[in-house]
Design a protein around this motif. Structure first.
Motif, PDB file in Angstrom:
ATOM      1  N   ASP B  82       2.996   2.674   1.956  1.00 37.97           N
ATOM      2  CA  ASP B  82       4.106   3.272   1.252  1.00 37.97           C
ATOM      3  C   ASP B  82       3.576   4.055   0.054  1.00 37.97           C
ATOM      4  N   VAL B  84       5.034   5.634  -2.291  1.00 35.17           N
ATOM      5  CA  VAL B  84       5.697   5.362  -3.564  1.00 35.17           C
ATOM      6  C   VAL B  84       5.087   4.125  -4.223  1.00 35.17           C
ATOM      7  N   GLU B  85       4.880   3.086  -3.425  1.00 38.79           N
ATOM      8  CA  GLU B  85       4.271   1.859  -3.974  1.00 38.79           C
ATOM      9  C   GLU B  85       2.838   2.134  -4.415  1.00 38.79           C
ATOM     10  N   LEU B  86       2.146   2.941  -3.626  1.00 38.82           N
ATOM     11  CA  LEU B  86       0.758   3.267  -3.965  1.00 38.82           C
ATOM     12  C   LEU B  86       0.692   3.913  -5.344  1.00 38.82           C
ATOM     13  N   ARG B  87       1.632   4.827  -5.602  1.00 37.77           N
ATOM     14  CA  ARG B  87       1.590   5.564  -6.868  1.00 37.77           C
ATOM     15  C   ARG B  87       1.957   4.687  -8.052  1.00 37.77           C
ATOM     16  N   LYS B  88       2.671   3.587  -7.788  1.00 42.25           N
ATOM     17  CA  LYS B  88       2.925   2.657  -8.881  1.00 42.25           C
ATOM     18  C   LYS B  88       1.635   1.943  -9.264  1.00 42.25           C
TER      19      LYS B  88
END
Lengths: 341, 254, 300
Positions: B82, B84-88
């Motif tokens: 994911d 989005v999760e990676l970028r968090k």
């Protein structure tokens, strides 16, 4: 553990948002399709039944569909052989006739004077608007001092912002008398007055697109010309204008499209008599004005009603084609021109 | 280098813009809690590489890549990842400071709010902690409602760092974070980077070799889309293994 | 050399003359209407009903009808236009056939003559949708939705002004710097969160511009409502979506061409025209001002 943390999540909100946005974006496409369908649909009875007064019989339509194209031809042929009996029916002969008398005892639906009327008024408008708009655009881009440029911009925006009914009103009351006093002809409202008034609406379009096209001419081109010792006007005439030609061409096409489709101005300023005449100073009736003036009083589903939709379809198709050509022309020619192909 | 834990493992990574082969067979191990600098002449692919580490390049049309980038044993280019999760988890600081046109508080709270932290007290805590970490707290604590755009360039960049830190990332990617700043602000950022590596693994792109020498523990030299050399910074700057690296460092090109 | 000089002078003066001519048109049209109209525009005129067979009294029903028309139009058209613009700038792959098709549709829609929109309103909304509603909802033979009314006129106008909204909002969305989008995405915001929390708030002015331009256009167009809902004379204000309404532009048209004694009501005609002009220009200028601010932001 970390593996799970990065695992793809299903985000319902995201999916819904994207779907909703895409579906709503589809709306414009759906609308243009519906416009096509519903404007043409109301013209169908003309083609599919010899007598449109009996248009509520589904059986008949079904029957006609099996005929296909031959059916239409047959109807047309019939009307040719017995044209006396067929007065009042939107036969091919009647439609291509030169008399528009939709509400007389034997209605005549000859749209020829209307089509020619539209062309006549549009032509007058464009003949007026094109030189003025192009020269004025050239003025702002090549010759004008700064203060004049700054005056032109809002002036054009204002002219473009005047509702067409207001231009029509001005033409009806002021312009018509003014022009009549100059030329001294018989009919106050006529093709010429309508055309001149219409040019007020067309000028901003041609001006804006032309100016845009001129401003896209690479500076290096004009600078090269000036550096070679060419004067401002030589550069403007021999370098800038030719380089901007595709854009100007598109501007003229869009101007014609606007003139052709405009309703209120011609409805109020042309006198609205469906006459076939070459004179500039006699009243004409355009296609758009015919729809505007007659649709409100027509009985839904009658031949007259269907013929008005047919006129609308022709208007629609004509402007559609003009716009499509303009767009294609600008995009392709402009690209080729400046990519040096 | 052996005793260091590897945070990001890159293997045979290739990247293409349309037909242009922008990154060629990059492989490196980025160690945890260290600062790794990417240097090289402009257009060498160092920024592209940095943006590959949090998949920001996904946003550019007509690009593709192959090879693997493994963060904590997970290949981030795996289908099941994911973004989005990676970028968090992998935060990013950009070359031009880009605070949102919102208040300082709202800038820092943006990330936590996205993660559904709504409680005022908790948000206050995160904002304060992040601003302290970004060494900005003392300068702005009385004026958190001021627009982020009203800060000076150096402060804006630290605000962006605070904003990135607020979502609790493990890795911070910095794309020439001080290139638009004056020397004093640059020094502050460099000191900050030094402190931040206690908690985060940092990868920084810089065109300034002195900066790379000052802040980083490891350095990778990129040239024309290739990774010429990757080693401890000390070694790269004193005894580079490759002729091209030496030429670049001694200023013969670029 | 002299020949060149003469040519130069004639070319530049021809262009200047054309520009002057345009300025003159604007000055004369505006001046005529302002001068002739301003004496009749009184408070009573703005707030009163037409009386004495429309030869006396005010134009309040027409002002109210115009207002209602553009409000209903905006409620429908602005969200659809805005979302379409969001699709085109944020979601669509610029080269996908679907996106190009939609762009083509928007361009085509912008070029359709206003009167054809009127035909569409009549053929689709009134004859198709309205009639079907009547068949389904009312006892046989009764007519409520299958005839011209303010709802169908507003919907027709909403479609006509859709391209205006789409183009303005697109421009506004494009003016939001890429850096802000990237900052948000890099913090782990999803695409929609980024659009909702960063892109849209920063393009509000542009969306407002689009809305205002659409309203100005809608208030000025008469052709689409000629037979989709505008009424000749209706002193009672509409109180249902299925009522007909009076409208400023239509009122001008009727008063100046269809009323029995056109000369006698010249003052009312001019005054109504002035009111319509002031209304559209107030809207246009606020849109120009807003757009100027958007462009300034973009440069920043």
């Amino acid at each position: 553990m970390p593996k799970n943390q990065l695992k793809k999540k299903f985000r319902l909100g995201e999916v819904i948002a994207e779907k909703v946005v895409t579906i709503v974006a589809f709306f414009s496409l759906a609308m243009i399709t519906l416009i096509f369908v519903f404007v043409f649909r109301e013209t169908l009875p003309i083609f599919f039944s010899g007598n449109a007064e009996v248009s509520s019989v589904p059986v008949q339509i079904e029957q006609q569909e099996t005929y296909g194209d031959e059916g239409i031809q047959e109807v047309a042929m019939q009307s040719k052989t017995s044209s006396h009996d067929n007065e009042g029916i939107a036969s091919f002969d009647n439609l291509t006739g030169t008399t528009w008398q939709p509400v007389s005892g034997t209605p005549k639906f000859g749209i020829v004077p209307l089509v020619l009327g539209s062309f006549k008024v549009s032509l007058i408008a464009v003949l007026f608007a094109v030189p003025i708009a192009i020269l004025a655009a050239l003025f702002t881009s090549s010759f004008a001092p700064k203060w004049a440029k700054e005056l032109m911009k809002p002036a054009i925006e204002i002219l473009a912002g005047i509702p067409s009914v207001v231009i029509g009103f001005f033409a009806l009351i002021v312009l018509a008398s003014l022009i009549q006093n100059i030329f001294g002809y018989q009919y106050r409202l006529n093709a010429f007055v309508g055309g001149v008034a219409l040019s007020f609406a067309v000028i901003p379009i041609i001006y804006s697109i032309t100016e845009d096209a001129i401003s896209r001419v690479p500076r290096s081109l004009t600078e090269a010309s000036l550096a070679l010792g060419a004067s401002k006007w030589e550069t403007a005439l021999y370098v800038v204008l030719p380089a901007a030609t595709p854009g100007i061409f598109a501007a003229v096409l869009l101007g014609i499209g606007r003139a052709f489709g405009e309703t209120m101005i011609v409805l109020m300023a042309t006198g609205n008599a469906a006459m076939l005449t070459a004179s500039l100073f006699e009243p004409v009736r355009t296609m758009s004005a015919t729809i505007g003036a007659e649709m409100a009083e027509v009985v839904f589903g009658e031949t007259h009603y269907n013929v008005l939709f047919l006129i609308g379809s022709i208007l629609f198709l004509f402007t559609f084609v003009l716009n499509a050509i303009a767009e294609l022309f600008v995009r392709q020619r402009m690209m080729k021109k400046f990519q040096g192909i | 280098m052996n005793e260091l834990k590897t945070k990001i493992r890159v293997e045979n990574f290739n990247f293409y813009y349309d037909k242009k082969h922008a990154l060629k067979n990059i492989s490196m191990n980025v160690p945890e809690h260290r600062v790794t600098a990417l240097i090289g002449p402009s257009g060498c692919g160092k920024s592209t590489f940095l943006r590959s580490l949090n998949r920001m390049n996904d946003l550019i049309e007509h690009t593709r890549c192959d090879g693997t980038v493994v963060v904590d044993n997970v290949n981030i280019y795996d289908e099941a990842i994911d973004v989005v999760e990676l970028r968090k988890k992998v935060g990013m600081i950009f070359q031009r400071s880009n605070p949102f046109p919102k208040s300082i508080y709202d800038n820092v709270a943006y990330g936590p709010r996205i993660n559904n932290i709504k409680e005022k007290k908790q948000l206050d805590e995160i904002v304060e902690r992040s601003l302290i970490r970004a060494a900005l707290w003392d300068e702005v604590k009385d004026d958190l409602s001021k627009s982020g755009l009203a800060l000076s360039g150096g402060q804006q960049q630290r605000l962006c760092i605070a904003r990135a830190v607020a979502v609790d990332p493990e890795i911070l990617l910095m794309d020439e974070p001080a290139s638009a700043l004056d020397p004093l602000a640059t020094t502050k950022i460099e000191e900050l980077i030094h402190e931040l590596k206690e908690k985060y693994t940092i990868v920084i792109v810089t065109h300034n070799m002195q900066q790379a020498a000052r802040v980083s523990d490891f350095t990778a030299f990129f040239y024309m889309g290739e990774q010429i050399e990757f080693d401890e910074t000390k070694k790269i700057f004193t005894m580079p293994g490759k002729k091209q690296t030496e030429d670049y460092i001694t200023g013969r090109f670029g | 050399m002299i020949k060149k000089k003469i040519l130069n002078a004639s070319v530049s003066s021809a262009t200047a003359l054309s520009a002057f001519f345009i300025l003159a048109i604007v000055a004369v049209v505006m001046g005529n209407i302002i001068i002739e109209g301003s004496s009749t525009v009184t408070w009573e005129f703005l707030t009163g009903k037409p009386t004495e067979g429309m030869t006396q009294g005010g134009i309040f029903p027409a002002i109210f009808g115009t207002f209602l028309l553009v409000v209903i139009m905006s409620i429908i058209g602005v969200p659809i236009g805005t979302i379409t613009a969001i699709y085109l700038t944020e979601y669509a792959n610029q080269h996908s056939p679907f996106a190009r098709l939609i762009r083509f549709a928007v361009n085509t829609l912008a070029g359709v003559p206003a009167i054809v929109f009127g035909l569409f309103g009549l053929g689709f909304f009134i004859q198709f949708v309205g009639s079907s509603m009547d068949k389904a909802l009312l006892p046989a033979g009764e007519l409520r939705w299958g005839q011209p009314n303010i709802l169908w006129a507003s919907l027709t106008m909403a479609i006509l002004t859709l391209p205006v909204v789409i183009v303005s909002v697109e421009e506004a969305l494009k003016s939001v710097p890429r850096e802000l989008r990237e900052a948000s995405l890099a913090l782990g915001a999803t695409k929609f969160e980024t659009i909702w929390k960063i892109v849209l708030p920063n393009s509000l002015a542009g969306m407002l511009t689009g809305g205002i331009l659409a309203v100005s256009r809608g208030a000025g167009e008469v052709a689409p409502i000629l037979f989709t809902g505008a009424a000749y004379f209706l002193p009672k204000l509409p109180n249902s979506l299925s009522d007909q309404f009076m409208e400023l532009g239509y009122h001008i048209y009727i008063m100046s061409t269809q009323s029995p004694d056109v000369e006698a009501t010249r003052g009312i005609q001019y005054a109504t025209t002035l009111v319509l002009l002031v209304l559209t220009f107030a809207l246009n200028f606020s849109a120009i001002f807003l757009r100027y601010r958007v462009r300034k932001n973009m440069a920043h």
